[in-house]
Structure formats: C-alpha cells, structure tokens
Scaffold this motif. Structure first.
Motif, PDB file in Angstrom:
ATOM      1  N   HIS A 274       8.982  12.747  14.908  1.00 23.70           N
ATOM      2  CA  HIS A 274       9.266  13.641  13.785  1.00 23.70           C
ATOM      3  C   HIS A 274       9.473  12.822  12.512  1.00 23.70           C
ATOM      4  CE1 HIS A 274       9.598  16.886  16.605  1.00 23.70           C
ATOM      5  NE2 HIS A 274      10.611  16.320  17.229  1.00 23.70           N
ATOM      6  N   GLY A 275       9.616  13.525  11.401  1.00 18.75           N
ATOM      7  CA  GLY A 275       9.935  12.859  10.147  1.00 18.75           C
ATOM      8  C   GLY A 275       8.777  12.049   9.608  1.00 18.75           C
ATOM      9  N   PHE A 276       9.107  11.095   8.735  1.00 20.39           N
ATOM     10  CA  PHE A 276       8.096  10.271   8.084  1.00 20.39           C
ATOM     11  C   PHE A 276       8.774   9.026   7.537  1.00 20.39           C
ATOM     12  CE2 PHE A 276       9.715  13.516   5.238  1.00 20.39           C
ATOM     13  CZ  PHE A 276      10.023  12.837   4.074  1.00 20.39           C
ATOM     14  N   GLY A 277       7.989   8.131   6.964  1.00 22.63           N
ATOM     15  CA  GLY A 277       8.563   6.918   6.393  1.00 22.63           C
ATOM     16  C   GLY A 277       9.221   6.038   7.446  1.00 22.63           C
ATOM     17  N   TYR A 278      10.445   5.648   7.175  1.00 21.49           N
ATOM     18  CA  TYR A 278      11.171   4.740   8.065  1.00 21.49           C
ATOM     19  C   TYR A 278      11.981   5.471   9.133  1.00 21.49           C
ATOM     20  CZ  TYR A 278      10.060   1.312   4.425  1.00 21.49           C
ATOM     21  OH  TYR A 278       9.402   0.492   3.528  1.00 21.49           O
ATOM     22  N   ASP A 279      11.807   6.773   9.265  1.00 17.89           N
ATOM     23  CA  ASP A 279      12.573   7.552  10.240  1.00 17.89           C
ATOM     24  C   ASP A 279      12.538   6.968  11.657  1.00 17.89           C
ATOM     25  OD1 ASP A 279      13.572   9.400   8.442  1.00 17.89           O
ATOM     26  OD2 ASP A 279      12.018  10.890   8.817  1.00 17.89           O
TER      27      ASP A 279
ATOM     28  N   ARG B  66       0.859  -1.191   0.000  1.00 13.63           N
ATOM     29  CA  ARG B  66       0.000   0.000   0.000  1.00 13.63           C
ATOM     30  C   ARG B  66       0.889   1.233   0.000  1.00 13.63           C
ATOM     31  NH1 ARG B  66      -2.184  -3.429   3.762  1.00 13.63           N
ATOM     32  NH2 ARG B  66      -1.340  -2.253   5.515  1.00 13.63           N
ATOM     33  N   HIS B  67       0.836   1.994  -1.059  1.00 13.26           N
ATOM     34  CA  HIS B  67       1.739   3.128  -1.230  1.00 13.26           C
ATOM     35  C   HIS B  67       1.535   4.156  -0.121  1.00 13.26           C
ATOM     36  CE1 HIS B  67       3.710   6.647  -2.921  1.00 13.26           C
ATOM     37  NE2 HIS B  67       4.315   5.834  -3.767  1.00 13.26           N
ATOM     38  N   GLY B  68       2.647   4.520   0.529  1.00  9.34           N
ATOM     39  CA  GLY B  68       2.615   5.576   1.532  1.00  9.34           C
ATOM     40  C   GLY B  68       2.087   5.165   2.892  1.00  9.34           C
ATOM     41  N   ASP B  69       1.858   3.877   3.127  1.00  5.69           N
ATOM     42  CA  ASP B  69       1.382   3.413   4.428  1.00  5.69           C
ATOM     43  C   ASP B  69       2.591   3.175   5.328  1.00  5.69           C
ATOM     44  OD1 ASP B  69       0.283   2.112   6.643  1.00  5.69           O
ATOM     45  OD2 ASP B  69      -1.200   1.033   5.444  1.00  5.69           O
ATOM     46  N   ASP B  70       3.030   4.244   6.000  1.00  4.73           N
ATOM     47  CA  ASP B  70       4.263   4.163   6.789  1.00  4.73           C
ATOM     48  C   ASP B  70       4.177   3.098   7.878  1.00  4.73           C
ATOM     49  OD1 ASP B  70       5.185   6.244   5.252  1.00  4.73           O
ATOM     50  OD2 ASP B  70       4.994   7.768   6.811  1.00  4.73           O
TER      51      ASP B  70
END
Length: 208
Positions: free
Chosen positions: A155-160, A96-100
């Motif tokens: 903070h941040g996003f994704g795999y941060d 799923r695209h963008g599902d962090d």
C-alpha cells in the motif's frame, strides 16, 4: 456562486493517491479537484528550502491561476542519521523525480551500516491553504518512526515500504506504513495530521 460557496477545493497535485487520501479525509460534502481537472498552467519548480516554502508557493500559484480555494502540500522523509535528509529532496533523492524504487534503494544503501537503534526518522508534511483575497494558512504534521532494512507492504507510495511508525512498534506488530490499511494510515500519517490541522479553516471557508 463562488468556489467556496460551492464546496470545491483544488488540491495542487497530479498524484491520484494524494487526491484519494484528501477525499477520504474531507468527506463527500467537499468536492476535491486535482490539477488534471482544471485548465493547465505552467507549474513552478519546487525550489524552496523548507516544506512550508514549497507548499505555500504551490498553493498560492494554484489559487492565483484558477481563482479556486487551493490546498498544496510538500512532504518528505527526514532521517536522523542523514541530518534530516532527504527532506525537501525526498521525491528526487535518486536524481529521478518520483522514482520510488530508485529512491528507496539509494536510501537503504546509504543506511546500510547504520545500526538499528540509530535508524530513526520522521515523515513530515506541510500543507498550505490559499483563499482568494486572504492570507495563506500553513499547517504541519509529523509522523515518527524508523527505517527498516528491507521494504515490506504493497500500500501507499514513496518511502512507505521502508518506514515503521512508532505506533507499530508500540503495538508490537512492526508493520510498515505500506502494510497499513488506508484508514489506519489516514489516522496516523503526517499528511493526515496536517490535513486535520487545516480542516477547520477549510470547512469554514467552504461553509461546510
């Protein structure tokens, strides 16, 4: 007046956090637009085999469709124990695209049995600068670190929340990328390094 003379650059993204990051790095003298700020066009799917392929395609299309000086990036996480994956599939690793949250959960499950000394990884970012009538410029930035066993930081996003930079280990604080302030992350991150590498060309094009 041309877009370059006006000091305007289009960042080919709808990600508000990426836009904020670029605006912090380039400063107030450059106007940074996102895809939501220009007339809508059908965006090409990311089908490239490398970060550079995807960044170039996105920047070239944005420049062609709008006539604006355009930047585009493709970035992701390359995990040593997974032979460089998720790589260009990072944003849709779970399907799923963008599902962090789902992406992070899947990565942790895949690394559950990997010992701490083999959890090395790098964030990678390729940035393309497309200028009407000129050759597209590509720059790359990498940020080495390791993957922790539990997410930390807001903070941040994704795999941060899963990534502890090598700099955090050297100082002994062990903070993840998601625990760094925006300024700290800008100075160290893969995207910050790639932007810093392309900034001289961008400022020259924009006359800044």
């Amino acid at each position: 007046m041309t877009a370059a003379a006006a000091g305007t650059v289009l960042l080919a993204t709808r990600n508000a956090k990426k836009l904020a990051e670029l605006r912090r790095i380039v400063g107030a003298q450059v106007t940074v637009l996102g895809l939501a700020d220009v007339a809508e066009f059908p965006e090409l799917p990311e089908t490239g085999a490398t970060f550079e392929d995807n960044a170039r395609e996105k920047a070239d299309q944005a420049c062609r469709e709008t006539g604006l000086v355009s930047l585009a990036d493709d970035s992701g996480l390359a995990v040593d124990a997974l032979n460089g994956m998720p790589g260009v599939l990072s944003a849709r690793w779970s399907g799923r695209h963008g599902d962090d949250e789902a992406n992070n959960a899947l990565l942790l499950a895949q690394l559950a049995d990997v010992p701490d000394e083999r959890r090395g990884a790098a964030f990678v970012c390729a940035i393309a600068l497309a200028v009407p009538g000129a050759r597209t410029v590509l720059r790359r930035g990498e940020w080495r670190g390791r993957i922790v066993r539990r997410p930390a930081g807001a903070h941040g996003f994704g795999y941060d929340p899963l990534f502890v930079p090598a700099e955090s280990d050297r100082t002994g604080d062990g903070r993840t990328s998601a625990e760094l302030s925006p300024g700290e992350k800008d100075a160290l991150s893969h995207r910050g390094r790639a932007l810093a590498a392309v900034l001289p060309e961008l400022r020259q094009v924009l006359g800044r």
